[in-house]
Design a protein around this motif. Structure first.
Motif, short mmCIF file in Angstrom:
data_model
loop_
_atom_site.label_atom_id
_atom_site.label_comp_id
_atom_site.label_asym_id
_atom_site.label_seq_id
_atom_site.Cartn_x
_atom_site.Cartn_y
_atom_site.Cartn_z
N THR A 193 -14.19 17.78 -12.72
CA THR A 193 -14.52 16.66 -13.43
C THR A 193 -15.29 15.43 -12.67
O THR A 193 -15.34 14.72 -11.99
CB THR A 193 -13.56 15.43 -13.90
OG1 THR A 193 -12.66 15.08 -12.91
CG2 THR A 193 -13.00 16.71 -15.48
N PHE A 202 -9.90 9.24 -15.57
CA PHE A 202 -9.08 10.53 -15.09
C PHE A 202 -8.46 10.35 -16.23
O PHE A 202 -7.93 11.92 -15.93
CB PHE A 202 -8.97 9.93 -13.70
CG PHE A 202 -9.88 10.04 -11.94
CD1 PHE A 202 -10.41 11.37 -11.69
CD2 PHE A 202 -10.95 9.00 -11.65
CE1 PHE A 202 -11.18 12.12 -11.19
CE2 PHE A 202 -11.22 9.26 -10.70
CZ PHE A 202 -11.93 10.62 -10.58
N GLU A 203 -7.37 9.90 -15.82
CA GLU A 203 -6.07 9.53 -17.21
C GLU A 203 -6.64 9.82 -18.40
O GLU A 203 -6.21 10.68 -18.96
CB GLU A 203 -5.37 8.01 -17.19
CG GLU A 203 -4.05 8.06 -18.12
CD GLU A 203 -3.98 6.82 -17.75
OE1 GLU A 203 -2.52 7.04 -17.65
OE2 GLU A 203 -3.86 5.46 -17.03
N ARG A 206 -7.48 13.36 -18.07
CA ARG A 206 -6.44 14.93 -17.74
C ARG A 206 -6.02 14.65 -19.26
O ARG A 206 -5.08 15.85 -19.79
CB ARG A 206 -5.52 13.73 -17.05
CG ARG A 206 -3.91 14.59 -16.35
CD ARG A 206 -3.84 15.92 -16.06
NE ARG A 206 -4.36 16.89 -16.80
CZ ARG A 206 -5.07 18.39 -16.36
NH1 ARG A 206 -4.23 17.95 -15.23
NH2 ARG A 206 -5.01 18.79 -16.64
N ASP A 210 -5.59 20.88 -21.18
CA ASP A 210 -4.89 20.87 -20.61
C ASP A 210 -5.93 21.91 -19.18
O ASP A 210 -3.84 22.03 -18.48
CB ASP A 210 -4.49 22.25 -21.70
CG ASP A 210 -3.55 21.68 -23.15
OD1 ASP A 210 -3.49 20.67 -22.66
OD2 ASP A 210 -3.90 22.15 -24.33
N LEU A 213 -7.54 20.33 -13.03
CA LEU A 213 -8.48 19.42 -13.06
C LEU A 213 -8.50 18.96 -11.43
O LEU A 213 -7.62 19.39 -10.34
CB LEU A 213 -8.09 18.00 -13.80
CG LEU A 213 -8.27 18.59 -14.88
CD1 LEU A 213 -8.00 17.11 -15.72
CD2 LEU A 213 -9.53 18.61 -15.66
N GLY A 235 -2.13 13.40 -12.32
CA GLY A 235 -2.19 14.79 -13.07
C GLY A 235 -3.43 15.49 -12.38
O GLY A 235 -2.92 17.13 -13.05
N TYR A 236 -3.86 15.02 -11.48
CA TYR A 236 -4.48 16.06 -11.06
C TYR A 236 -4.51 17.37 -10.46
O TYR A 236 -3.32 17.20 -9.92
CB TYR A 236 -6.04 15.01 -10.58
CG TYR A 236 -6.83 14.70 -10.96
CD1 TYR A 236 -8.54 15.38 -10.95
CD2 TYR A 236 -6.93 14.06 -12.40
CE1 TYR A 236 -9.09 14.66 -12.09
CE2 TYR A 236 -7.48 13.83 -13.27
CZ TYR A 236 -9.13 14.13 -13.27
OH TYR A 236 -9.41 13.72 -14.46
N ASN A 237 -5.29 18.42 -10.55
CA ASN A 237 -4.06 20.03 -8.73
C ASN A 237 -5.29 19.80 -7.62
O ASN A 237 -4.83 20.23 -7.16
CB ASN A 237 -4.75 20.97 -10.32
CG ASN A 237 -3.86 20.53 -11.61
OD1 ASN A 237 -4.72 20.22 -12.54
ND2 ASN A 237 -2.65 20.52 -12.18
#
Length: 307
Positions: A193, A202-203, A206, A210, A213, A235-237
């Motif tokens: 992103t 960002f939120e 997310r 699914d 990110l 929740g970012y990976n």
């Protein structure tokens, strides 16, 4: 004597490591490396992976980030970096160095280079830095063709294909979210992103997507710099710090050169330098010495910390 000339881990093992990290629930931190030695330092600092930025490869060649570098140049530097570390390496493949057929060739080259994954972007070719104004993005269907071309050419199913969307700054976040969904449907394993502004952006992304990110925490850009923990909580990976090490290094190089030009000596900088003994640790001199003492005569104790 393993690992002196290449990584101790196979390319497939690194790809699996990256994939598992993306679904581990803990954000994967990937600082950018502008050289193999920096990649080794990143590993010793206990990061989760290494990133190779197209902007950094271009800058290291004294070129702007406007699509001037070639597949051969980027793959060659990426191969050198991947060989120097046991960490997975994620590479910036720009627009795939052309259109869909070029994207297909790119994944073949990067797989052969031992890379764990790469990202393609939806900018018009030639591209420009993602945090500059005036970007243009291709139609969604063309980017989908780029992704599908790479997916179809991929030989190792563990190789991570990441799709970067620059659409947020051109068409708005809602359009970027719809693009991200289409890219995931086309086979992208990870969504990059680019150039979101605030934690709320960002939120929102997310909540709507699914797929794993990736966040870009580059300095002097459009994005508010957020900590890895904050991004993890959102929740970012994965998070990349693409140009950070180069900016730190070049900032110090320019200051030191200015001082040396004025004073005629580098003595004022000795205490700020990486010590020779530490450099030799990173280069693993002692292990080469053990390999053949007739050729290498380095001894760590031979160098006083004063010199």
């Amino acid at each position: 004597m393993s690992g002196l000339y290449s990584s101790n881990r196979t390319p497939h093992e690194k790809r699996v490591q990256l994939r598992e990290g993306l679904t581990s629930g803990t954000i994967q931190r990937l600082p950018g490396a502008f050289s193999p030695l920096v990649a080794r330092a990143i590993q010793e600092a206990n990061f989760d992976g290494v990133y190779v930025s197209g902007a950094v490869v271009a800058a290291d060649l004294a070129l702007p980030d406007i699509g001037l570098t070639t597949l051969t140049e980027v793959a060659g530097r990426a191969r050198q970096i991947a060989r120097s570390t046991d960490l997975p390496v994620l590479v910036d493949a720009d627009t795939g160095f052309g259109e869909p057929m070029s994207a297909a060739r790119s994944i073949s080259e990067f797989e052969d280079a031992g890379i764990a994954g790469f990202h393609l972007e939806d900018q018009v070719n030639p591209k420009r830095c993602g945090h500059l104004d005036g970007k243009e993005v291709v139609p969604t269907d063309l980017m989908v063709r780029r992704i599908k071309a790479a997916v179809n050419e991929r030989r190792d199913s563990a190789f991570v294909i990441c799709a970067r969307t620059d659409a947020a700054g051109v068409e708005g976040i809602d359009a970027a979210i719809e693009r991200a969904k289409a890219y995931a449907d086309a086979g992208a394993d990870l969504i990059f992103t680019e150039a979101l502004h605030t934690p709320a952006d960002f939120e929102k992304f997310r909540a709507a997507v699914d797929t794993p990110l990736l966040a870009n925490m580059t300095e002097f850009g459009k994005t508010e710099l957020l900590s890895a923990q904050t991004l993890n909580d959102l929740g970012y990976n994965a998070v990349i710090y693409p140009v950070t090490t180069l900016r730190i290094a070049m900032g110090q190089v320019e200051e030191a050169l200015k001082d040396i030009a004025e004073t005629g000596t580098q003595t004022g900088w000795v205490d700020r330098m990486q010590h020779r003994a530490r450099l030799y640790e990173l280069l693993r001199y002692e292990e080469y010495n053990a390999f053949d003492q007739e050729v290498f005569t380095y001894s760590k104790d031979a160098y006083s910390p004063k010199f």
